[in-house]
Scaffold this motif. Structure first.
Motif, short mmCIF file in Angstrom:
data_model
loop_
_atom_site.label_atom_id
_atom_site.label_comp_id
_atom_site.label_asym_id
_atom_site.label_seq_id
_atom_site.Cartn_x
_atom_site.Cartn_y
_atom_site.Cartn_z
N VAL A 147 23.59 3.96 62.08
CA VAL A 147 24.43 4.80 63.04
C VAL A 147 23.30 5.22 64.03
N VAL A 148 23.14 5.21 65.09
CA VAL A 148 21.91 5.60 66.46
C VAL A 148 22.35 7.00 67.13
N ARG A 149 21.94 7.23 68.09
CA ARG A 149 22.21 8.51 68.83
C ARG A 149 21.38 7.62 69.50
N LEU A 150 22.10 8.08 71.22
CA LEU A 150 21.39 7.14 72.43
C LEU A 150 22.57 8.48 73.46
N ARG A 151 21.70 8.29 74.16
CA ARG A 151 22.31 8.76 75.95
C ARG A 151 22.51 7.71 76.85
N ALA A 152 23.59 7.35 77.59
CA ALA A 152 23.82 5.82 78.84
C ALA A 152 24.32 6.39 79.49
N ARG A 153 24.08 5.71 80.36
CA ARG A 153 25.10 5.43 81.84
C ARG A 153 26.06 4.65 81.68
N LEU A 154 27.38 5.02 81.71
CA LEU A 154 28.40 3.74 81.15
C LEU A 154 29.45 3.96 81.61
N MET A 155 29.51 2.47 82.32
CA MET A 155 30.63 2.57 83.33
C MET A 155 32.31 1.34 82.72
N PRO A 156 33.38 1.12 84.02
CA PRO A 156 34.16 0.42 82.98
C PRO A 156 33.81 -1.28 83.10
N PRO A 157 34.37 -2.27 82.08
CA PRO A 157 33.90 -3.39 82.73
C PRO A 157 34.09 -3.80 83.87
N PRO A 158 33.36 -4.46 84.75
CA PRO A 158 33.50 -4.59 86.18
C PRO A 158 34.45 -6.53 86.40
N ASP A 159 35.36 -6.19 87.31
CA ASP A 159 36.56 -7.28 88.00
C ASP A 159 34.96 -8.13 88.38
N PRO A 160 35.15 -9.24 88.50
CA PRO A 160 34.17 -10.27 88.85
C PRO A 160 33.24 -9.68 90.82
N ALA A 161 32.13 -10.08 90.61
CA ALA A 161 32.08 -9.53 91.79
C ALA A 161 32.81 -9.99 93.29
N VAL A 162 33.31 -11.41 93.30
CA VAL A 162 33.03 -11.82 94.87
C VAL A 162 33.94 -13.34 93.92
N PRO A 163 35.58 -13.81 94.55
CA PRO A 163 36.00 -14.55 94.35
C PRO A 163 35.40 -16.19 93.34
N GLY A 164 35.43 -16.50 92.12
CA GLY A 164 35.52 -17.82 91.34
C GLY A 164 34.39 -16.96 90.44
N ALA A 165 33.87 -15.25 90.46
CA ALA A 165 32.63 -15.54 90.18
C ALA A 165 33.33 -15.01 88.30
N TYR A 166 31.99 -14.64 87.76
CA TYR A 166 32.23 -14.29 85.99
C TYR A 166 33.14 -13.51 85.24
N ASP A 167 34.67 -13.22 84.95
CA ASP A 167 35.54 -11.87 85.12
C ASP A 167 34.90 -11.66 83.57
N ALA A 168 34.42 -10.55 83.63
CA ALA A 168 34.06 -9.59 82.66
C ALA A 168 34.56 -8.71 82.04
N ALA A 169 35.41 -8.35 83.07
CA ALA A 169 36.45 -7.04 82.88
C ALA A 169 37.87 -7.81 81.63
N ARG A 170 37.76 -9.34 81.94
CA ARG A 170 38.70 -9.82 81.05
C ARG A 170 37.98 -10.12 79.44
N ALA A 171 37.40 -10.78 79.82
CA ALA A 171 35.89 -10.71 78.28
C ALA A 171 36.01 -9.32 77.87
N ALA A 172 35.75 -8.26 78.49
CA ALA A 172 35.84 -6.84 77.90
C ALA A 172 36.96 -6.43 77.05
N TRP A 173 38.26 -7.10 77.97
CA TRP A 173 39.10 -6.63 77.32
C TRP A 173 39.55 -7.47 76.00
N PHE A 174 40.22 -8.26 75.36
CA PHE A 174 39.59 -9.11 74.11
C PHE A 174 39.11 -8.94 73.37
#
Length: 673
Positions: A147-174
């Motif tokens: 168990v850890v305690r921390l402070r972080a800046r969090l954001m939603p899993p991002p869409d691909p930056a441009v068409p054809g780039a890696y889809d982090a949001a899809r990978a994070a969902w699954f």
């Protein structure tokens, strides 16, 4: 048709996972539930009619089974996407929270530690998050933290930056990850678990302590799957030389582990005559090899590619135990069905496609009658050596041809000398590096591993030298722009048709392959590329692809270069003679169109901005532009990009490709809205 299917009756079962995979692919391609339900009902209806009319013919039964598997594949991935649903963060936040540690991934080359955490106390946060922690903020015993305690800046899993780039949001969902971010300040360990992550983390740390630098990082990757200690220049050289697959624990590594375990077991048991005369030693060795495969998979983190390779190894061992031919396309099909049943979402990833394309091409080649006849053992030692070298080269060329379009589609790069490099690298890694490393680790238990570690270091130094040599050859990597989805589908479909049939009809697969390759090659590279936040713009100038902002991170630079089909670092737009840039705006003529882009957050006088917009064909901005800003063709500001995501524009034919499609209701696209 019936006579043809009768001749191909042994191959029909191979199309079962292909049709199931087609159903999964259609779920990813079609935008919304009505489309998914329509395909399921249509495929199910065709299956019902075909099976009802089947009689004694194979054609109707084949059509019925194809429709049934398409419907099942689509329904299965739809159910899976709903099953793994988890809350997703709606907007960026800074939060202090307490969490249980699920996974610790050291990344020494980037001076980071990546944590996958299960939030315990943290108001409003998703239950599972991923956080990068700098090494200076990570406690020394983080690998044993519970168990850890921390402070972080969090954001939603991002869409691909441009068409054809890696889809982090899809990978994070699954993966059930609802937020990503970076820690702000040190991580405090509140509770420790002596067993948490210790085996893998301690083994990686031990190997790195024995072999500093990238050699230790590669050795750790071979043993535990941790690639974080490999310096980026060396990792890039491995990628450019087509040797990056050696760093990802997969079939090659599982095969080596199983082979070493079986050989050692066979040799030791053969020294005991009573056992050798009464027990089938290959079966016992196979059981030990199966245990080695399962243990190695667990040790390396049980990632999907490793599990896939472990399943294939277990199927091979089972076939050997019952006296069947081990490596067949039916075995590959069975492995594909196992993976699709457990992780249907992996079909959309490069790992699944690359590994199954490689093994399918390999087995199909060696099952070809002409290759079988030519590969019969030669009588002389010299003949066997020449035959082995020729088969290794042929295998490398065929596998490289199968992997090239997949690499071009996902990574926008295609290696040209990978087959030649792998002729040396694969045997060297399998028969020299891995046995030496296994021996060094074994001798370390009694404190005598130092001489073997020196040999491991020398062997890995030669492997790195080969990677840098091949990566430095002219044209080692061909950069290609984003490939159309339709072209990729034609190439994959044609490749499967060519590999899975046995009669002359298989040659028909060359037609869609040729059409797909022609389509991909004739597709123009984008002239204007815009990230989804509007901050970063790349335009194709007379000198090459150039970036709007002078300070652009390596990640964004690499993404822009890949989308634009450029090998190397893009230029700076402000330094180009055909661009006029101030601190706040850039104006450049691209392929007969005038592009205006804002490059700062400072206010521009309204009258000047409106006048500049009227004189431009395309206006790009990360801010909300005033209503009076009306370019002649296309306006991409904050409101527009929120709907489209990243955009790539080819000015030659006026085509426009966006990350977000109208009506797209896939769960990871809807989660952030």
């Amino acid at each position: 048709m019936e006579r043809w299917l009768e001749a191909e009756r042994d191959q029909l079962a191979l199309w079962v996972p292909v049709m199931a995979g087609l159903g999964v692919a259609l779920w990813f391609v079609l935008p919304d539930p009505p489309g998914w339900a329509g395909v399921m009902l249509g495929a199910g209806g065709v299956a019902a009619v075909a099976l009802a009319m089947a009689g004694g013919g194979r054609l109707a039964r084949a059509i019925g089974m194809a429709g049934l598997m398409i419907a099942l594949g689509l329904g299965w991935i739809w159910w899976r996407a709903d099953r793994v649903a988890a809350p997703v963060l709606m907007r960026p936040v800074v939060a202090a929270f307490t969490a249980r540690v699920e996974r610790v991934e050291p990344l020494p080359a980037r001076e980071l530690v990546r944590l996958t955490l299960r939030v315990v106390h943290g108001g409003g946060l998703p239950p599972r998050v991923r956080v990068n922690v700098t090494e200076r903020d990570a406690p020394a015993d983080l690998g044993g933290a519970k168990v850890v305690r921390l402070r972080a800046r969090l954001m939603p899993p991002p869409d691909p930056a441009v068409p054809g780039a890696y889809d982090a949001a899809r990978a994070a969902w699954f993966n059930g990850i609802g937020a990503m971010g970076r820690s702000l300040g040190p991580v405090l360990v509140e509770e420790r678990d002596p067993a948490a992550g210790r085996v893998r983390a301690r083994l990686s740390a031990h190997i790195i302590s024995r072999l500093p630098g990238s050699a230790g990082g590669i050795a750790a990757a071979l043993a535990t799957g941790d690639v974080g200690a490999i310096a980026e220049p060396d990792a890039e050289a491995m990628r450019r030389a087509g040797l990056a697959h050696l760093l990802s624990v997969s079939g090659l590594h599982i095969t080596a582990a199983v082979g070493i375990a079986m050989v050692v077991t066979m040799r030791l048991l053969a020294l005991w005559p009573w056992v050798a005369l009464r027990i089938r030693l290959p079966v016992v060795a196979g059981l030990v090899g199966a245990g080695a495969a399962i243990g190695y998979t667990w040790l390396t983190g049980a990632e999907v590619p490793t599990i896939r390779s472990c399943v294939a190894a277990l199927l091979v061992l089972a076939a050997l135990a019952i006296g069947r031919e081990a490596m067949t396309l039916r075995l590959v099909a069975a492995g594909a069905m196992v993976v699709l049943a457990g992780w249907p979402e992996s079909l959309a990833g490069a790992s699944f496609q690359l590994s199954f394309a490689a093994i399918t091409a390999l087995v199909a080649l060696h099952e070809h009658p002409a290759v079988r006849a030519w590969s019969l053992p030669r009588e002389t030692r010299g003949g066997r050596m020449v035959q082995g070298a020729a088969m290794l080269l042929l295998t490398g060329l065929v596998v490289e041809a199968a992997l090239l379009p997949i690499a071009a589609y996902h990574f926008h790069k295609a290696g040209l000398y990978g087959a030649l490099a792998n002729i040396v690298a694969i045997p060297w890694t399998t028969f020299v590096v891995m046995p030496l490393e296994a021996g060094a680790l074994l001798l370390d238990t009694v404190g005598l591993g130092a001489p073997l570690w020196w040999l491991v270091g020398q062997a890995l130094a030669l492997l790195l030298a080969l990677a840098h040599l091949v990566a430095g050859w002219p044209g080692a990597v061909a950069a290609v722009p984003v490939m159309p989805d339709g072209a990729f589908a034609l190439i994959v479909g044609g490749g499967l048709w060519l590999a899975l049939w046995r009669t002359r009809v298989r040659r028909g697969g060359l037609v869609p392959i040729a059409i797909g390759l022609g389509w991909a090659l004739l597709t123009p590279a984008p002239d204007v590329i815009v990230t989804g936040d509007g901050r970063h713009v790349a335009v194709r100038t007379a000198a090459g692809l150039a970036l709007l902002r002078d300070r652009t991170g390596d990640y964004v630079s690499d993404v822009m270069a890949g989308a634009g089909g450029v090998d190397g670092v893009p230029l700076m737009l402000s330094e180009q003679p055909d661009a006029r840039c101030s601190r706040d705006l850039c104006l450049v003529d691209v392929a007969g169109r005038r592009v205006l882009a804002t490059r700062s957050a400072y206010r521009v006088p309204w009258a000047e901005l409106v006048a500049a917009c009227r004189a431009a064909d395309i206006v790009v901005s990360e801010r909300a532009l005033p209503r009076g800003c009306r370019p002649r063709w296309l306006r991409l500001d904050r409101a527009t990009l929120r709907e489209t995501g990243g955009v790539a524009v080819a000015l030659g034919d006026g085509s426009l490709r966006t990350v977000r499609r109208p009506g797209d209701r896939h769960p990871w696209r809807m989660a952030g809205r």
